[in-house]
Scaffold this motif. Structure first.
Motif, PDB file in Angstrom:
ATOM      1  N   GLN A  37      -0.401  -1.730  -8.144  1.00  0.00           N
ATOM      2  CA  GLN A  37      -1.796  -2.041  -7.877  1.00  0.00           C
ATOM      3  C   GLN A  37      -2.016  -3.548  -7.864  1.00  0.00           C
ATOM      4  OE1 GLN A  37      -4.714   0.171  -7.333  1.00  0.00           O
ATOM      5  NE2 GLN A  37      -5.191  -1.881  -6.581  1.00  0.00           N
ATOM      6  N   LEU A  73       2.132   1.767  -3.404  1.00  0.00           N
ATOM      7  CA  LEU A  73       1.040   2.212  -4.265  1.00  0.00           C
ATOM      8  C   LEU A  73       0.677   3.670  -3.979  1.00  0.00           C
ATOM      9  CD1 LEU A  73      -1.133   1.454  -6.367  1.00  0.00           C
ATOM     10  CD2 LEU A  73      -2.571   0.687  -4.461  1.00  0.00           C
ATOM     11  N   ALA A  74       0.575   4.017  -2.706  1.00  0.00           N
ATOM     12  CA  ALA A  74       0.210   5.392  -2.341  1.00  0.00           C
ATOM     13  C   ALA A  74       1.286   6.381  -2.768  1.00  0.00           C
ATOM     14  CB  ALA A  74      -0.025   5.474  -0.833  1.00  0.00           C
ATOM     15  N   LEU A 125       2.720   2.007 -11.580  1.00  0.00           N
ATOM     16  CA  LEU A 125       1.501   2.024 -10.773  1.00  0.00           C
ATOM     17  C   LEU A 125       0.659   0.778 -11.038  1.00  0.00           C
ATOM     18  CD1 LEU A 125      -0.235   3.680  -8.790  1.00  0.00           C
ATOM     19  CD2 LEU A 125      -1.366   4.687 -10.776  1.00  0.00           C
ATOM     20  N   ARG A 134       1.017   6.861  -6.509  1.00  0.00           N
ATOM     21  CA  ARG A 134      -0.156   7.679  -6.842  1.00  0.00           C
ATOM     22  C   ARG A 134       0.099   9.153  -6.549  1.00  0.00           C
ATOM     23  NH1 ARG A 134      -4.961   3.917  -4.220  1.00  0.00           N
ATOM     24  NH2 ARG A 134      -5.336   2.588  -6.058  1.00  0.00           N
ATOM     25  N   SER A 135       0.726   9.412  -5.417  1.00  0.00           N
ATOM     26  CA  SER A 135       1.008  10.793  -5.036  1.00  0.00           C
ATOM     27  C   SER A 135       1.964  11.440  -6.032  1.00  0.00           C
ATOM     28  CB  SER A 135       1.602  10.823  -3.621  1.00  0.00           C
ATOM     29  OG  SER A 135       1.943  12.130  -3.256  1.00  0.00           O
ATOM     30  N   TRP A 166       0.830  -1.216   0.000  1.00  0.00           N
ATOM     31  CA  TRP A 166       0.000   0.000   0.000  1.00  0.00           C
ATOM     32  C   TRP A 166       0.862   1.262   0.000  1.00  0.00           C
ATOM     33  CZ3 TRP A 166      -4.597   1.792  -1.020  1.00  0.00           C
ATOM     34  CH2 TRP A 166      -4.928   3.070  -0.586  1.00  0.00           C
ATOM     35  N   LEU A 202       2.540  10.484  -9.121  1.00  0.00           N
ATOM     36  CA  LEU A 202       1.909  10.595 -10.432  1.00  0.00           C
ATOM     37  C   LEU A 202       0.909  11.754 -10.463  1.00  0.00           C
ATOM     38  CD1 LEU A 202       1.667   9.387 -13.254  1.00  0.00           C
ATOM     39  CD2 LEU A 202      -0.033   7.784 -12.366  1.00  0.00           C
ATOM     40  N   ASP A 203       0.145  11.919  -9.395  1.00  0.00           N
ATOM     41  CA  ASP A 203      -0.802  13.036  -9.341  1.00  0.00           C
ATOM     42  C   ASP A 203      -0.080  14.374  -9.424  1.00  0.00           C
ATOM     43  OD1 ASP A 203      -2.913  11.321  -9.177  1.00  0.00           O
ATOM     44  OD2 ASP A 203      -3.174  11.489  -7.005  1.00  0.00           O
ATOM     45  N   GLU A 239       2.996   5.344 -14.738  1.00  0.00           N
ATOM     46  CA  GLU A 239       1.740   4.631 -14.990  1.00  0.00           C
ATOM     47  C   GLU A 239       1.985   3.129 -15.091  1.00  0.00           C
ATOM     48  OE1 GLU A 239       0.382   6.655 -18.448  1.00  0.00           O
ATOM     49  OE2 GLU A 239      -0.886   8.071 -17.326  1.00  0.00           O
TER      50      GLU A 239
END
Length: 550
Positions: free
Chosen positions: A352, A166-167, A348, A170-171, A163, A173-174, A345
């Motif tokens: 995931q 993954l988090a 990620l 995501r952070s 996790w 990538l955002d 991506e």
């Protein structure tokens, strides 16, 4: 564990100091003697809501102090440290709360003043209070998942790592996508600005050099006529140097006629040397200052462009070259960002997949642990006169996070064919207390707070069920300190320390006191619990048998 409780001027208690020990301690007494005052007092010290009604009539304030012994790196010490309070290793942790009759209160932890919320947080790591109306601890679904994980000794590290990865992705990538969106809006501006600046080719210090050159050319334009005139005076046929040379030639012919004439010839020679130097310097200055009008126009035009672009980009002219480099870096970052986004991506998608696999494995482990816990709890229900009840641990899909993607909740059904539901909604008061006990016994290996308090867990039961409750409480007390408010002689007989709560009436009013009973007093109190107000010899004998077999 709780070592001492000191109460001053709370309701019917004026002065009371209670020392507690390990194992199972019970508090008994007649109905209305004041058992709830003790629990309210402890709750006050633990940071619960301060009710001015707790202050004894006629007094300005009340206070409660609770002293706990801590072992090792207890979580309560982290709360103390976070509150900025110094504590000594091995020293007891002291909770204190004062309450004024007008409603004001103050809280202290380890000698330092703190908000009441800090008391609650620290006390939550030390004490569990289980009563018929308690909605915390085992009854709070928010803690059920952790209880199941600890019961099943489930390793959360793999899913936590997955996790976190993954988090983090995501952070990142955002953030990169937001930056790319901003860059896309600026792309045309960057391309135009880079092209404009690159064509100009600004250099550091160029604006000053151009300004100095333009000033010099304008200055020469002002003195050009004077310089041309000076050159004529030096070099023309009627110029000063020409006449001095003529005079020198004539003196040379007659210098021998008189010494003064020779001296005059020397002076003329020196003047000719100095004048020649002056002529050379004037000619050199003319050469250095010479310019064409086109050159001045070019200098002024470039200076205008440099300053215009500087104003446009709100920088100094000398910073244009640095700005060009920076814009080129930003433009490269736009292209690099697009490549990095594609890379993230892909990463990620892998993360995931890893998290999904880890959480599915965690879910499977929880389902196995839930089945074991259900069996353990149900094994405790029949002895507690809950043979018709059923218990189950629901493992359902929940919000994903560091602890996986499961929602866990304990549910019960109290009658055959009845639907399952949350403990607090399905079980009655007496049933609820016994369900809590069954859970605590099943989860005994999980641990928890070092001190547990059960308020009238045996209400409405007797005989074999009360004996079963007492046996289970005693079993729990081998791992934790237990304090039990009870009306059951079977439970009281299991205690290692027995306290009697008494209410007395005198000239100074009604008072509540608490005494630690010795062996004889304890037998007498259990006999009273068996027979009522009139203690019989038969009750004393039965009390003795209970104590022997406990």
């Amino acid at each position: 564990m709780l070592r001492q409780l000191v109460i001053r001027d709370v309701v019917l208690i004026d002065r009371l100091t209670l020392d507690f020990g390990d194992g199972l301690g019970v508090l008994t007494g007649e109905t209305g003697a004041g058992k709830s005052i003790l629990l309210d007092s402890l709750g006050l010290a633990m940071g619960m809501r301060a009710d001015s009604g707790l202050v004894r009539s006629g007094q300005d304030s009340a206070s409660v102090t609770a002293e706990f012994d801590l072992q090792g790196s207890h979580p309560a010490l982290t709360v103390v440290e976070d509150a900025g309070i110094e504590s000594e290793a091995g020293e007891p942790l002291i909770f204190r709360r004062t309450l004024k009759a007008d409603g004001g209160s103050r809280a202290f932890l380890g000698g330092g003043a703190v908000p009441a919320a800090v008391l609650r947080e620290a006390a939550g790591t030390l004490v569990e209070i289980h009563g018929q109306h308690d909605d915390r601890g085992l009854l709070n679904p928010k803690g059920h998942r952790a209880l199941l994980d600890n019961f099943g000794r489930i390793d959360l590290a793999p899913v936590a790592r997955a996790w976190t990865r993954l988090a983090d992705l995501r952070s990142e990538l955002d953030a990169l996508r937001r930056a790319a969106a901003d860059a896309d809006r600026d792309r045309d501006f960057l391309d135009h600005s880079i092209d404009e600046l690159a064509k100009l080719g600004p250099e550091e210090g160029e604006e000053q050099r151009l300004a100095e050159k333009r000033a010099a050319m304008k200055q020469f334009a002002r003195v050009q006529d004077d310089l041309d005139g000076l050159a004529g005076l030096f070099t023309g046929s009627d110029g000063g140097l020409s006449q001095l040379r003529q005079a020198a030639r004539r003196l040379e012919r007659v210098a021998e006629a008189h010494p003064l004439l020779a001296e005059a010839l020397g002076a003329l020679d020196r003047a000719l040397v100095e004048g020649g130097e002056a002529e050379e310097k004037v000619i050199a200055a003319q050469r250095d200052l010479a310019f064409s009008p086109e050159e001045l126009d070019e200098a002024e035009a470039r200076l205008f462009e440099l300053r215009g672009l500087a104003r446009k980009h709100r920088v100094e002219p000398d910073q244009l070259a640095e700005l060009l480099d920076r814009m080129r870096d930003q433009r490269q970052a736009v292209d690099a960002g697009e490549s990095r986004i594609a890379e993230l991506e892909r990463a990620l998608a892998v993360a995931q997949s890893d998290f999904t696999a880890a959480s599915e494995a965690l879910t499977a482990a929880r389902v196995v642990a839930a089945s074991r816990l259900d069996a353990a709890v149900e094994a405790e229900l029949a002895p507690l006169k809950l043979e018709a009840a059923r218990f189950r641990t629901v493992v359902a899909a929940g919000d994903p996070g560091v602890s996986g993607s499961d929602r866990v909740e304990f549910e019960v059904s109290t009658n055959p064919g009845a639907p399952f539901g949350a403990l607090t909604k399905i079980a009655s008061g007496g049933e609820l207390s016994r369900f809590i006990l069954a859970l605590k016994v099943a989860l005994a290996e999980e641990g928890g707070a070092s001190t547990m308090i059960f308020d009238e867990i045996d209400r409405g039961v007797g005989g074999a069920v009360a004996s079963a409750i007492g046996e289970r409480l005693a079993r729990l007390a081998t791992r934790s300190q237990l304090l039990v408010v009870t009306h059951s002689p079977q439970v009281a007989a299991r205690a290692s320390r027995h306290y009697r709560i008494e209410k007395s009436h005198g000239d100074e009013g009604t008072r509540t006191t608490v005494r630690l009973l010795d062996a004889d007093e304890r037998r007498e109190e259990i006999a009273r619990m068996l027979s009522g107000a009139a203690v019989t010899e038969e009750a004393r004998a039965q009390a003795a048998r209970l104590l022997e077999t406990a």
